[in-house]
Design a protein around this motif. Sequence first.
Motif, PDB file in Angstrom:
ATOM      1  N   ARG A   1      11.788  25.706  49.617  1.00  0.00           N
ATOM      2  CA  ARG A   1      13.709  25.211  49.570  1.00  0.00           C
ATOM      3  C   ARG A   1      13.735  23.900  49.441  1.00  0.00           C
TER       4      ARG A   1
ATOM      5  N   ILE B   1      13.678  34.726  53.977  1.00  0.00           N
ATOM      6  CA  ILE B   1      15.376  34.072  54.012  1.00  0.00           C
ATOM      7  C   ILE B   1      16.552  35.105  53.783  1.00  0.00           C
TER       8      ILE B   1
ATOM      9  N   ASP C   1      17.349  28.196  49.561  1.00  0.00           N
ATOM     10  CA  ASP C   1      17.883  29.299  50.585  1.00  0.00           C
ATOM     11  C   ASP C   1      19.406  30.096  50.252  1.00  0.00           C
ATOM     12  N   TYR C   2      19.252  29.876  48.854  1.00  0.00           N
ATOM     13  CA  TYR C   2      20.735  30.952  48.131  1.00  0.00           C
ATOM     14  C   TYR C   2      19.745  31.291  46.453  1.00  0.00           C
TER      15      TYR C   2
ATOM     16  N   LEU D   1      20.491  31.788  55.565  1.00  0.00           N
ATOM     17  CA  LEU D   1      20.141  30.475  55.338  1.00  0.00           C
ATOM     18  C   LEU D   1      19.317  29.658  57.067  1.00  0.00           C
ATOM     19  N   THR D   2      18.792  29.006  55.544  1.00  0.00           N
ATOM     20  CA  THR D   2      17.373  27.996  56.882  1.00  0.00           C
ATOM     21  C   THR D   2      18.596  27.087  57.918  1.00  0.00           C
TER      22      THR D   2
END
Lengths: 546, 150, 91
Positions: free
Chosen positions: A421, C82, A413-414, C87-88
Amino acid sequence: MYKYSEKDKSIIESRTKQFKNQVQRRLNGQLSEEEFKPLRLMNGLYLQLHAYMLRVAIPYGELSSSQLRKLAFIAEKFDRGYGHFTTRQNIQFNWPKLPDVPDILHELSKVEMHAIQTSGNCIRNISSDHLAGITIDEIEDPRPWCEIIRQWSTFHPEFSFLPRKFKIAVIGSKKDRAAMLVHDIGLRLIKKDKEIGFEVFVGGGQGRTPIIAKKIKNFLQKKDLLNYLEAILNTYNQEGRRDNIYKARIKILVKELGIEKFKLLVDENFKKLSDKNLEIDKVSIDKIFSFFTLPELKPNSHKVQIHKNKEYNEWVTQNTLSHKVSGYSIVHISLKSANHPPGDISSQQMMALSKISEDFSFSEIRVTHEQNLILPHVENKNIYKLWIELKKLSLATPNIGLISDTICCPGMDYCALATARSIPISQKISNHFKSFSDQKILGDLKIKISGCINACGHHHVGNIGILGLDRNGQEFYQITLGGSAKEDASIGEIVGPSFPESKLIDAINTILNTYKKNKKKKTEDFLSVFRRVGIKEFKKDLYDNT
Amino acid sequence: MIILNKRHEKENEYKKINDRDFLDRKFFDGAILNLAQWVEIKKEFKNKKVKIGIEFSSNECSSSNESSMSEISLIQIKFETFKDGRPFTFARNLRKKYGYKGEIRATGHILPDQYIFLIRCGFDSVEIAESDKDIWIEFLNMDNGLYYQP
Amino acid sequence: MAKKLRGEFFILSANDLRTGEVVFLTEKGWSVNSSEATIIKIDQVDKFQAISDRDEKKCIIVSSKFVELDENRKIKSLRDKIRNSGLTFKI
Ligand code: SF4
């Protein structure tokens, strides 16, 4: 807490100015990205998947209320209203803009904070035991030593372009609460014939090649600490591999040479290079120690309050510890509420906590490597009141050390390096194992999740470790069992083929059932059972009937 | 390219020796040899002070290439990349372990941001583009002399 | 860079040097909106690489890369998805 001297202040200010100059040169093209990158990294600035990310150092995890307030202000003004605490007791801001970063650093410098050496191939922020100075089982407070090392390692002219990053942890107890044995150098204060000195470990680390550090010295005298560190770093800087980024950490050098040979090189350097001026004398040690005294606590006989509120009782049993001064407690604040990204905290929460720490804990806050916070000195008689305040902020989740207290890296996510993830996995786990009583049955259990083999989420040393992988574009999760980051450190064993996200919770449940069924006494925890019965039992239950 | 010694430009008294001259053993004053050449002819210079330099690539800055080089008047270290930190240790070891007193010079891919570190590790001079002179000096001027290390 | 690419269609992406934001190359320059991005065929990659190099030199963008598209001309890999949509989970 440590207070900056005039010298510290001007060093930080001049670095802030220097970085401003570097950002200017980058923006007008005098520095290429290739040239700017190591410079920005040395000031904690990354370019991540979506944006820049600034990692701010919290030396050995100690924060004052005004520092926390400043972090809240920065999150609000320059970022998106939150920050993320990492597994090395730092805080990350995920959305700063490049031209703002010098201003952020300037703001930080006003409260004696910085982002120096939180990244890059240099000696990183020193980490320590989050219970330093407040726990009974301590031989000596490690924080002054962290501060001594922090100063020595800051802008070290010789060690700012190492083969790879370099992490040091210092602890002062037999118990290891800082994952010391998976650091490049681990130092443990010990006592020998009435003299206190260091036991020195070297070459631990996680990532692609997880290794538990080896002992290189049984007893190092305090005065020699910095000269000995220089001897290790000098050896590493010259002999460490630079041809392959995955083999560049000191652990590989130690492994390739063998600890005996490595020790010989270090000892020789120590003999030839030791500098009288680097020896630490009693006066300067005492001076640094004088910053780390306890606030004025008044020992008393108050016990932690019991209350008829069940939720409160759960929280008290799980999230508080006794302080070394009677009548006081150490209070953990979990940043792992269900459905919440582990380690994240909003600017409102930071702001409010800053005030709470002033009211309840002598303006002190600590950050743990397990991505939680601590109020170090809370009077027992105030604990219920504190709980009410924390509850209002959703900061009273009673799960410290339980299965939903996962360590988790930012993942895909980052993070630009991720293969899968990790935050959504941790959210699933914390959601699935919400019930306090269910978690209590499982007892002490550490789940640690990384989004790639770099292992920022410490999966190798999780009792249950979860590693996100990319299988032909699909996220898969490999499970390791039996890792530990404590004094009995061990690297987890891979249990078998990995699982897609949809099957992961089931797999964890199966593993927990194997544990429960093999448990001999109520108090036997997961790691002990695993060590007793071995991985076979777990494998059998996980894979045999599928 | 110019040679900067702390804040001052100075004349470059050294020049790389070409293969021909080396084969003919024509070692003029101020010749710079590479490491292999130096190893080959080292014996001839034993205990003679000569105005000769050796160039080390940053790749060659390992402890196995460290030795006493007191005969030599210049050790020039060529950074293949500024990220290679070996020369910092190499220079420091030459000074501290072997008491080397001659000039140590940095060349190749180096940044003004490293100038103070270079000097503090024992370098005397840098070889840089003339157009970069001001920024190098500016970086040196930012040095307030406050360090944590001795 | 071009050598390593697999796939047939791409869009060109980068981060804005100043803000760090994810941007995509469109007819009208760099934009945060990937749906406007110019679709690039594998044999045009070199030409677009040159544009990217130029804009990188001009200090507009940094860290550019070709983002592979699937047969429906949608972003293929999870990471790139993504990167494009954020953000998921909710924060
Ligand atoms: S473990 Fe991998 S995915 Fe997670 S933060 Fe570290 S580098 Fe990124």
